[in-house]
Structure formats: structure tokens, C-alpha cells
Design an enzyme around this catalytic site. Structure first.
Site, PDB file in Angstrom:
ATOM      1  NE  ARG A 123      14.279 -37.703  20.964  1.00  0.00           N
ATOM      2  CZ  ARG A 123      13.411 -37.789  19.784  1.00  0.00           C
ATOM      3  NH1 ARG A 123      13.153 -38.853  19.476  1.00  0.00           N
ATOM      4  NH2 ARG A 123      13.117 -36.640  19.300  1.00  0.00           N
ATOM      5  CE1 TYR A 140      20.684 -48.866  44.400  1.00  0.00           C
ATOM      6  CE2 TYR A 140      19.325 -48.028  42.754  1.00  0.00           C
ATOM      7  CZ  TYR A 140      20.553 -48.071  43.465  1.00  0.00           C
ATOM      8  OH  TYR A 140      21.113 -46.985  43.260  1.00  0.00           O
ATOM      9  CG  ASP A 156      19.018 -54.565  39.601  1.00  0.00           C
ATOM     10  OD1 ASP A 156      19.998 -55.006  39.262  1.00  0.00           O
ATOM     11  OD2 ASP A 156      18.491 -53.648  40.249  1.00  0.00           O
ATOM     12  CE  LYS A 158      26.103 -49.062  40.815  1.00  0.00           C
ATOM     13  NZ  LYS A 158      24.662 -49.745  41.471  1.00  0.00           N
TER      14      LYS A 158
HETATM   15  C1  LIG Z   1      23.351 -49.033  41.681  1.00  0.00           C
HETATM   16  C2  LIG Z   1      22.451 -49.923  41.459  1.00  0.00           C
HETATM   17  C3  LIG Z   1      21.127 -49.548  40.351  1.00  0.00           C
HETATM   18  C4  LIG Z   1      21.071 -48.227  39.962  1.00  0.00           C
HETATM   19  O1  LIG Z   1      22.155 -47.828  38.990  1.00  0.00           O
HETATM   20  P1  LIG Z   1      22.446 -46.517  38.628  1.00  0.00           P
HETATM   21  O2  LIG Z   1      23.362 -46.520  37.518  1.00  0.00           O
HETATM   22  O3  LIG Z   1      23.315 -45.867  39.848  1.00  0.00           O
HETATM   23  O4  LIG Z   1      21.287 -45.678  38.369  1.00  0.00           O
HETATM   24  C5  LIG Z   1      20.395 -50.442  40.345  1.00  0.00           C
HETATM   25  N1  LIG Z   1      20.484 -51.652  40.964  1.00  0.00           N
HETATM   26  C6  LIG Z   1      21.244 -51.891  41.639  1.00  0.00           C
HETATM   27  C7  LIG Z   1      21.129 -53.489  42.419  1.00  0.00           C
HETATM   28  C8  LIG Z   1      22.405 -51.367  42.011  1.00  0.00           C
HETATM   29  O5  LIG Z   1      23.323 -51.474  42.932  1.00  0.00           O
END
Ligand SMILES: *Cc1c(COP(=O)(O)O)cnc(C)c1O
Length: 398
Positions: A62, A116, A188, A213
Site C-alpha cells: 500500500r 470542474y 487544478d 488526461k
Molecule cells: C477530468 C478532470 C478531473 C478529474 O480527473 P479523473 O481522472 O477523471 O478523475 C479533474 N479536473 C479536471 C479539470 C478534469 O478535466
């Protein structure tokens, strides 16, 4: 990776970071180490191990293995000045852990109205249940954020550019206010990545990536990360351990695999997205293009001042038309998939309705919005596709 890593070019850092010889053990890529149990030589070894810091030491599955440490180490190296990175099984899990590391019952969190949607839901759902309140603010507020800070305010969340509508926030102004008032800042940074916006170097305390992403880049793995400024990593790691957060080694390995080409991919996403955004900007069926590198995007001047590049995701507003006319456009496209997420090699188109989520600001456009993720196909083919889509929109709009 001692000394001078941060003087290297971004492409070089993306290729070399995190490949410590003790982790790669003679091959190029850190292998997949799958483990739950770690075996000790004897009882004394077991006892000694439990008493020391487990950072980058095998202890129990873990707490990770070299496969996860290598990717985390690479992401730290991409944020000049950062102390460390923790990985999560999704971007949303990364946001949740970071907020829980920073906030306590009674605290208030400031959240941009362009955040988001799952971030908003966390703030108004899970956090509220634990006695934490959220106040939504205009993403273009800049230094005016000072007036929103109350006695309970503990942290400022930033997402720049914002989801769906791409407002670019004045991060240096917000960070200056936060530092003067002793508040934590969390960004973010998924859209720009550290390659186009080195958030920790700009004074932010925590930089979050949905690695799903651009880091992964191939639309086949869920992964998230939080990179912490000096003095901020221990609290993040402790909370994440207590939450039981661990990323599977196979997913971490695919994240590392994707990362090695991220700077090249981003350059192509940038070039094609700019070409297509400018083409759309000149079209009579389009009322407004929301791409941070275009002057029609709110906060464009801030983007030009602070960012090192733009990525492949943006929106545009149609000139009139309704839900049905927008669907006619999107359904006509051959090279754009219809689906959530972005950052992979393939193009996507999505109908988006930001007004549904906003509480502090009211987005107002002449027609419905479409969000595009521009992939690595030839831009000419994507433009021809959009040209057919806009023709279908014109007919449906009447
Ligand atoms: C997709 C996204 C997330 C979340 O990511 P996941 O891996 O899908 O949980 C967070 N912030 C932004 C700006 C995003 O586009």
C-alpha cells in the site's frame, strides 16, 4: 536526480525524470513491481523497518513500489521547487485527498465558479458533511479575492483555465493575497500541465493533475497526482496513507510510459488546437471561441503573461441555434468521438452547458456551447469535418 535537473529543457526533463538507477536496475523504463507483502530478512529487520520513514523504501504494497515512486518522482521534477508528489487512482481522488489534507471542520474553502463539476460536488457534498463550507467566487476576481476572505477561510482552490468556459485566473495575484493571509492555495493544473504552467514556481502550495488526461495520453488509464510545495508534502502523504490511497503499479507504469512523450504530444495538440480555434473564430456560425490564447477568451491577457503554451481543449459558442441544432453539428462529425474526458490522442466533441452549474456568475452566450478536444489527427481533416458539422448546424438552425 541531484542538482541542476530544473535547469534542463522541458523535453529533456520529461525523458529523464524519475528514472533512478536503483529503480530501473539496468533497463530503460522502471519495471512493474506488483506487491502486497514485502519479505524481511529476520524479525530485527522487520522491527527496524517499521520504525523508520517508509518514503521510497519497500515496506508494504500500500505504500508503493519503485513503479509508483518513479512516476511520482518524475512529476515532482517537472514542477520546479516542488518537494514531492503522491499518486491517486483518479484525478478526483487526488482532489479529495488534497482537500482533506488541508481542511478541518469549521473551515471555509473558496472555489472558482468555473471549477470542474465533481470538484463543486465534493465541496457541497462530502466536505459539507464534515463541517467544511464552500464559497464560490468569480474566476476573474484576481486580487479582489481579498474581500471574500473571512475568519474561517482556510484555503483557495484555483482551476485555470476553468472547465467548460476557460476563464484564465490571475494566479500570482491570488497567491499574493493567500500568502499575506496565511491561506493555502491549491490549483487544478490539468489543462496546462507543469510544462505550460509551473504552478509550484508561481507560489501555489499544491498542484493537482488528472493524469488521466495528458500524462497518460492514450485514454486507457485513470490516474491522478498532487505535487506539493516545500513543507507541504508530509501532511499530504499522511492523509493519503490514512485514506488508504494507492495506485496500481500497472496504471502507474502506463502513466510513466505516457509521460515520456508528453512534451511532443502537447506541442502538436497546441498547434492543431490553435489552427482550429482560429478557423472557428472566423466562421459566421460561431459567436465566440473560448480558447485562452485567443483574445475572445476571458482572462486572455493573464494567459499571455503567465503561461508557456496552450493545450488541446477549448470551447466555442454557436451563433443562435438550440439543443437540437447543436446535436446535428456534433452527430455529423466523423473524426470527433462523443464522450467524457480528454487529453488522449483522439479528438472529441461534447455539448456543454455551464449555466447548469454556476451559482456566483452567469455565463451568457449567443447560442449553445461545444467543447472540443483536439487530438493528433491532421488538422486539415478535423477542419473539413467541422465544416460539414457547421453546415448541418445551419440547416437544423433554420
Ligand atoms: C477530468 C478532470 C478531473 C478529474 O480527473 P479523473 O481522472 O477523471 O478523475 C479533474 N479536473 C479536471 C479539470 C478534469 O478535466
Amino acid at each position: 536526480m541531484s542538482g541542476g535537473t530544473h535547469d534542463l529543457g522541458l523535453g529533456t526533463r520529461v525523458v529523464t525524470a524519475g528514472r533512478r538507477p536503483e529503480w530501473t536496475a539496468g533497463v530503460v523504463n522502471t519495471p512493474v513491481w506488483r506487491a502486497s507483502t514485502i519479505l524481511y530478512d529476520d524479525v530485527a529487520h522487520l522491527r527496524a523497518s517499521g520504525a523508520t520513514d517508509t518514503h521510497h523504501r519497500l515496506f508494504y504494497g500500500r505504500r508503493g513500489t519503485p513503479t509508483q515512486w518513479s512516476l511520482a518522482d518524475a512529476l515532482t521534477a517537472l514542477e520546479p521547487g516542488a518537494e514531492g508528489t503522491f499518486l491517486y487512482p483518479s484525478g478526483v481522488a487526488a482532489i479529495a485527498a488534497c482537500l482533506m489534507a488541508v481542511l478541518s471542520p469549521g473551515d471555509e474553502l473558496l472555489v472558482p465558479d468555473s471549477a470542474y463539476d465533481p470538484t463543486r460536488s465534493m465541496a457541497t457534498g462530502l466536505l459539507r458533511r464534515f463541517g467544511i463550507t464552500a464559497r464560490f467566487y468569480d474566476p476573474l476576481v484576481g486580487a479582489g479575492i481579498a474581500e471574500l476572505i473571512g475568519p474561517a477561510t482556510r484555503a483557495i482552490f484555483i482551476e485555470s483555465p476553468g472547465s467548460l468556459t476557460f476563464e484564465v485566473q490571475d494566479v500570482p495575484a491570488i497567491v499574493a493575497v493567500a500568502q499575506a493571509r496565511g491561506l493555502a492555495t491549491i490549483v487544478d493544473n490539468t489543462w496546462a500541465t507543469p510544462l505550460f504552467f509551473p504552478a509550484i514556481a508561481k507560489g501555489v502550495d499544491y498542484s493537482i493533475l488528472a493524469c488521466t488526461k495528458y500524462v497518460v495520453g492514450h485514454s486507457d488509464v485513470m490516474l491522478g497526482s498532487v505535487t506539493a510545495a516545500p513543507g507541504r508534502f508530509a501532511a499530504l502523504r499522511d492523509t493519503s496513507f490514512q485514506l488508504g490511497q494507492v495506485t496500481g503499479p500497472d496504471d502507474a507504469w502506463l502513466g510513466s510510459r505516457g509521460l515520456r512523450t508528453m512534451s511532443v504530444r502537447l506541442r502538436q495538440h497546441q498547434a492543431s488546437a490553435l489552427e482550429i480555434a482560429r478557423w472557428l473564430d472566423a466562421r459566421p456560425e460561431v459567436s465566440r471561441v473560448l480558447h485562452p490564447a485567443l483574445s475572445s477568451c476571458p482572462g486572455h491577457e493573464t494567459f499571455a503573461r503567465d503561461f508557456l503554451g496552450s493545450s488541446g481543449l477549448f470551447s466555442f459558442a454557436l451563433e443562435g441555434g438550440d439543443e437540437r441544432a447543436r446535436a446535428a453539428l456534433i452527430d455529423t462529425l466523423d473524426h470527433f468521438g462523443i464522450g467524457y474526458s480528454w487529453g488522449g490522442y483522439e479528438s472529441l466533441a461534447l455539448p456543454v452547458d455551464p449555466a447548469r452549474y454556476r451559482t456566483a456568475t452567469r455565463p451568457d452566450f449567443a447560442g449553445p456551447l461545444v467543447r472540443l478536444q483536439i487530438g493528433l489527427e491532421d488538422a486539415g481533416d478535423l477542419i473539413a469535418d467541422l465544416d460539414r458539422g457547421l453546415a448541418a448546424f445551419r440547416i437544423a438552425r433554420g
